[in-house]
Design a protein around this motif. Structure first.
Motif: not given
Length: 165
Positions: A14-15, A20-23, A31-32, A40-43
């Motif tokens: 992703x980097x 900008x976002x992966x779910x 996983x988001x 922003x946090x990874x949840x």
């Protein structure tokens, strides 16, 4: 449940992209991952309602450099939009790595100018170590290949332009 090395690999992929976002949902776990713009946090949230969501450390992504040719690209894309109106776009059905061939030493499935049928395999999208063959879904001629081999692609991103017959 996602393994830590899988999560790290997804963050690294992703980097390296403009995504900008992966779910992702897998075996009842969601996983988001979001690139930071603010805080922003990874949840990671289990799909079971009784479990509390787990929060991991913030995703530290390198800043994405702005493209100096954005104005030129916008002008070109407006010109190309008229030409693309008659073309069919084969789009990515998922987030993953785009491969033009079944292996590094194999010939590409298709090249510009090749004729394809509805069931012709045009590429592979690798997602979570699974290789997913993508079919043309239209009969015609490959006019353009819009992504590079080994590039991370987004859901819905155009991969090929096909002139339908």
């Amino acid at each position: 449940m996602f393994k830590l090395n899988e999560i790290k690999e997804l963050i690294e992929l992703l980097d390296k992209t403009s995504v900008h976002e992966l779910e992702i949902e897998n075996e009842g776990t969601r996983l988001c991952i979001r690139k930071p713009g603010k805080s922003e946090l990874v949840h990671v949230q289990p799909m079971i309602a009784s479990s509390a969501p787990q929060t991991l450390a913030p995703l530290q992504a390198a800043p994405v450099a702005a493209d100096n040719n954005q104005a030129d690209a916008a002008g070109q894309s407006a010109e190309n939009a008229a030409a693309d109106a008659n073309l069919h776009k084969i789009v990515s059905p998922m987030v993953g790595i785009f491969y033009r061939a079944s292996s590094p030493d194999a010939n590409p499935y298709v090249n510009v100018g090749d004729k394809v049928g509805m069931k012709t395999t045009v590429c592979i999208i690798e997602a979570m170590k699974l290789m997913n063959e993508l079919e043309a879904e239209v009969k015609g001629e490959i006019v353009d290949i819009l992504v590079e081999n080994g590039q991370l692609v987004e859901y819905g991103q155009p991969l090929f332009l096909v002139k339908p017959e």
